[in-house]
Design a protein around this motif. Structure first.
Motif, PDB file in Angstrom:
ATOM      1  N   ARG A 231       0.839  -1.207   0.000  1.00  0.00           N
ATOM      2  CA  ARG A 231       0.000   0.000   0.000  1.00  0.00           C
ATOM      3  C   ARG A 231       0.875   1.258   0.000  1.00  0.00           C
ATOM      4  NH1 ARG A 231      -3.293  -2.927   3.709  1.00  0.00           N
ATOM      5  NH2 ARG A 231      -2.666  -1.654   5.489  1.00  0.00           N
ATOM      6  N   GLY A 232       2.018   1.175   0.683  1.00  0.00           N
ATOM      7  CA  GLY A 232       2.965   2.284   0.667  1.00  0.00           C
ATOM      8  C   GLY A 232       3.470   2.555  -0.737  1.00  0.00           C
ATOM      9  N   GLY A 233       3.793   1.497  -1.456  1.00  0.00           N
ATOM     10  CA  GLY A 233       4.237   1.642  -2.834  1.00  0.00           C
ATOM     11  C   GLY A 233       3.157   2.256  -3.707  1.00  0.00           C
ATOM     12  N   ILE A 234       1.934   1.816  -3.509  1.00  0.00           N
ATOM     13  CA  ILE A 234       0.805   2.345  -4.281  1.00  0.00           C
ATOM     14  C   ILE A 234       0.601   3.831  -3.995  1.00  0.00           C
ATOM     15  CG2 ILE A 234      -1.718   2.258  -4.504  1.00  0.00           C
ATOM     16  CD1 ILE A 234      -1.422  -0.847  -4.066  1.00  0.00           C
ATOM     17  N   ALA A 235       0.649   4.174  -2.709  1.00  0.00           N
ATOM     18  CA  ALA A 235       0.487   5.583  -2.329  1.00  0.00           C
ATOM     19  C   ALA A 235       1.609   6.423  -2.910  1.00  0.00           C
ATOM     20  CB  ALA A 235       0.457   5.709  -0.802  1.00  0.00           C
ATOM     21  N   TYR A 236       2.811   5.878  -2.893  1.00  0.00           N
ATOM     22  CA  TYR A 236       3.956   6.609  -3.425  1.00  0.00           C
ATOM     23  C   TYR A 236       3.784   6.879  -4.921  1.00  0.00           C
ATOM     24  CZ  TYR A 236       8.679   7.798  -4.861  1.00  0.00           C
ATOM     25  OH  TYR A 236       9.758   8.435  -5.409  1.00  0.00           O
ATOM     26  N   GLU A 237       3.373   5.871  -5.652  1.00  0.00           N
ATOM     27  CA  GLU A 237       3.221   6.037  -7.106  1.00  0.00           C
ATOM     28  C   GLU A 237       2.104   7.014  -7.437  1.00  0.00           C
ATOM     29  OE1 GLU A 237       5.519   5.082  -9.050  1.00  0.00           O
ATOM     30  OE2 GLU A 237       6.517   3.962  -7.452  1.00  0.00           O
ATOM     31  N   ARG A 238       1.012   6.906  -6.705  1.00  0.00           N
ATOM     32  CA  ARG A 238      -0.105   7.842  -6.954  1.00  0.00           C
ATOM     33  C   ARG A 238       0.326   9.275  -6.691  1.00  0.00           C
ATOM     34  NH1 ARG A 238      -4.782   4.066  -4.646  1.00  0.00           N
ATOM     35  NH2 ARG A 238      -5.492   3.237  -6.648  1.00  0.00           N
ATOM     36  N   MET A 239       1.022   9.472  -5.573  1.00  0.00           N
ATOM     37  CA  MET A 239       1.495  10.818  -5.227  1.00  0.00           C
ATOM     38  C   MET A 239       2.447  11.312  -6.298  1.00  0.00           C
ATOM     39  SD  MET A 239       4.412  12.411  -4.009  1.00  0.00           S
ATOM     40  CE  MET A 239       5.389  11.025  -3.419  1.00  0.00           C
ATOM     41  N   THR A 240       3.356  10.453  -6.738  1.00  0.00           N
ATOM     42  CA  THR A 240       4.360  10.854  -7.733  1.00  0.00           C
ATOM     43  C   THR A 240       3.711  11.231  -9.055  1.00  0.00           C
ATOM     44  OG1 THR A 240       6.015   9.427  -6.702  1.00  0.00           O
ATOM     45  CG2 THR A 240       6.439  10.117  -8.969  1.00  0.00           C
ATOM     46  N   ILE A 241       2.727  10.450  -9.483  1.00  0.00           N
ATOM     47  CA  ILE A 241       2.047  10.737 -10.742  1.00  0.00           C
ATOM     48  C   ILE A 241       1.347  12.095 -10.664  1.00  0.00           C
ATOM     49  CG2 ILE A 241       0.120  10.025 -12.218  1.00  0.00           C
ATOM     50  CD1 ILE A 241       0.988   7.079 -11.483  1.00  0.00           C
ATOM     51  N   ALA A 242       0.677  12.345  -9.550  1.00  0.00           N
ATOM     52  CA  ALA A 242      -0.012  13.630  -9.374  1.00  0.00           C
ATOM     53  C   ALA A 242       1.001  14.777  -9.394  1.00  0.00           C
ATOM     54  CB  ALA A 242      -0.791  13.630  -8.058  1.00  0.00           C
TER      55      ALA A 242
ATOM     56  N   LEU B 274       3.983  14.752 -10.870  1.00  0.00           N
ATOM     57  CA  LEU B 274       4.520  14.911 -12.229  1.00  0.00           C
ATOM     58  C   LEU B 274       3.539  15.679 -13.110  1.00  0.00           C
ATOM     59  CD1 LEU B 274       6.249  11.442 -12.803  1.00  0.00           C
ATOM     60  CD2 LEU B 274       7.336  13.649 -12.349  1.00  0.00           C
ATOM     61  N   ASP B 275       2.251  15.496 -12.882  1.00  0.00           N
ATOM     62  CA  ASP B 275       1.250  16.294 -13.609  1.00  0.00           C
ATOM     63  C   ASP B 275       1.393  17.775 -13.242  1.00  0.00           C
ATOM     64  OD1 ASP B 275       0.159  14.200 -15.006  1.00  0.00           O
ATOM     65  OD2 ASP B 275      -1.375  13.751 -13.506  1.00  0.00           O
ATOM     66  N   ASP B 276       1.640  18.013 -11.978  1.00  0.00           N
ATOM     67  CA  ASP B 276       1.871  19.375 -11.507  1.00  0.00           C
ATOM     68  C   ASP B 276       3.113  19.963 -12.183  1.00  0.00           C
ATOM     69  OD1 ASP B 276       1.972  21.728 -10.069  1.00  0.00           O
ATOM     70  OD2 ASP B 276       2.386  20.801  -8.125  1.00  0.00           O
ATOM     71  N   VAL B 277       4.168  19.151 -12.255  1.00  0.00           N
ATOM     72  CA  VAL B 277       5.420  19.591 -12.899  1.00  0.00           C
ATOM     73  C   VAL B 277       5.159  19.919 -14.371  1.00  0.00           C
ATOM     74  CG1 VAL B 277       7.731  18.870 -13.627  1.00  0.00           C
ATOM     75  CG2 VAL B 277       6.918  18.303 -11.332  1.00  0.00           C
ATOM     76  N   LEU B 278       4.429  19.038 -15.038  1.00  0.00           N
ATOM     77  CA  LEU B 278       4.134  19.254 -16.460  1.00  0.00           C
ATOM     78  C   LEU B 278       3.342  20.547 -16.664  1.00  0.00           C
ATOM     79  CD1 LEU B 278       3.329  15.622 -17.636  1.00  0.00           C
ATOM     80  CD2 LEU B 278       5.210  17.077 -18.432  1.00  0.00           C
ATOM     81  N   ALA B 279       2.346  20.755 -15.817  1.00  0.00           N
ATOM     82  CA  ALA B 279       1.542  21.980 -15.918  1.00  0.00           C
ATOM     83  C   ALA B 279       2.431  23.206 -15.716  1.00  0.00           C
ATOM     84  CB  ALA B 279       0.423  21.951 -14.882  1.00  0.00           C
TER      85      ALA B 279
END
Lengths: 187, 187
Positions: free
Chosen positions: A158-169, A171-176
């Motif tokens: 679950r930690g890994g899942i939370a980490y990936e979700r946070m990272t993807i969000a 990276l979207d912020d970075v792209l914007a």
DNA sequence: TCTTTCTATGCAACTCGTTGCATAAACAAG
DNA sequence: CTTGTTTATGCAACGAGTTGCATAGAAAGA
């Protein structure tokens, strides 16, 4: 150093050879602890000579013989000792963050593709985690019927899942952000 | 290796001595790239002899002289080259995840204090980030009035904030799990 | 005055981690 | 029958990173 300890945990969960360990480090364990096979073989040697693990030569058909390692009593004691130690702060190395701050002195727009590639990688990894979770932690025996070991493996996942979700969000912020600062002054 | 590049970025943002760099690595940069002063001095030497950076002896009162480094043209070119390279996958070392999985072979309840300690550390770091954000990225010049460099620094900081929030939530999940598996079989 | 603290730089030795290469047994494909 | 792939183990060399120690000027405090 805790590679020894990561190996001990992996061998306790399932005895195996150096080769098998290096595969596990590529897959599940490697997501929170990386190691090459060279490192693993070297550390296994040291652990064996220290009496932390036992070896058993296993002849196989259809492939070369292997050395199967399993945890001996002193290894278990060493792990227990480490588990009760205070702990070291995690050391981080985030290349991407360095690159993002560095982009201020170069072309920020050139980073967009790179960030998109990262996003895809993290997206794939998230899908992989979620598939693993569905496979191992749902169905008839879900929630309450799991033993302690499975519960702990699940919470790490679950930690890994939370980490990936946070990272993807993020990276979207970075792209914007990259698009925003690229747009006002294109020429 | 990207310590060189992290140093280049830091020196471009603000020229400084090895000592000042090591302080920055303890503070802001160190949150996504750790380095000791030994490493920094050694790498600075190499970068200087490679012509990536210039040195300037700065006499000071009330304290020893220092060598102030600034980025030279070849250093800027090297940074640019690195920024355009594909990239390396980040390597992770999560001691705590190893410990959590290892707890299955020891006393899970013994981990609770450790996890709580971590939670406090992350909580403090989050507060520190949020204070920095309030200080540097709000007020009259907020949103739209920032230059590219500030925007990029802000998005990296937002990444740190997201990471800490995610981690704190996950540690709460870990604590709940440890309590749950500890409760059913206490004796 | 003596000790401690902060700034500032550095050497030497060691361990950790990576890269490149080498070996070898077994099978599969051409 | 040669070449390529997978399993399986390992050496040697190098580069990255850590730990311990040393030095030294100046201020602050006991």
């Amino acid at each position: 150093m805790a590679l020894e300890h990561a190996i001990l945990v992996s061998l306790l969960e399932q005895p195996g050879s150096g080769y098998e360990l290096s595969r596990r480090f590529e897959r599940s364990i490697g997501h929170f602890w990386t190691a090459t096979h060279q490192q693993i073989y070297r550390v296994l040697k040291r652990m064996e000579s220290d009496g932390w693990i036992d070896v058993r030569e296993v002849p196989q058909q259809a492939r070369p013989d292997k050395k199967e390692y399993s945890v001996a009593a002193p290894g278990r004691a060493a792990l227990s000792r480490w588990l009760h130690e205070p702990i070291e702060p995690e050391s981080v190395r985030h290349d991407l963050a360095v690159k993002i701050r560095g982009a201020a002195f170069d072309d920020p727009a050139a980073l967009i593709r790179e960030v998109e590639r990262h996003r895809r990688t993290h997206s794939d990894l998230l899908a992989h985690y979620l598939a693993g979770e569905r496979r191992d932690f749902t169905g008839p025996g879900a929630d309450g019927a799991l033993d302690a070991g499975q519960e702990l493996q699940h919470v790490v996942l679950r930690g890994g899942i939370a980490y990936e979700r946070m990272t993807i969000a993020w990276l979207d912020d970075v792209l914007a952000t990259l698009h925003r600062i690229g747009a006002p002054s294109p020429t």
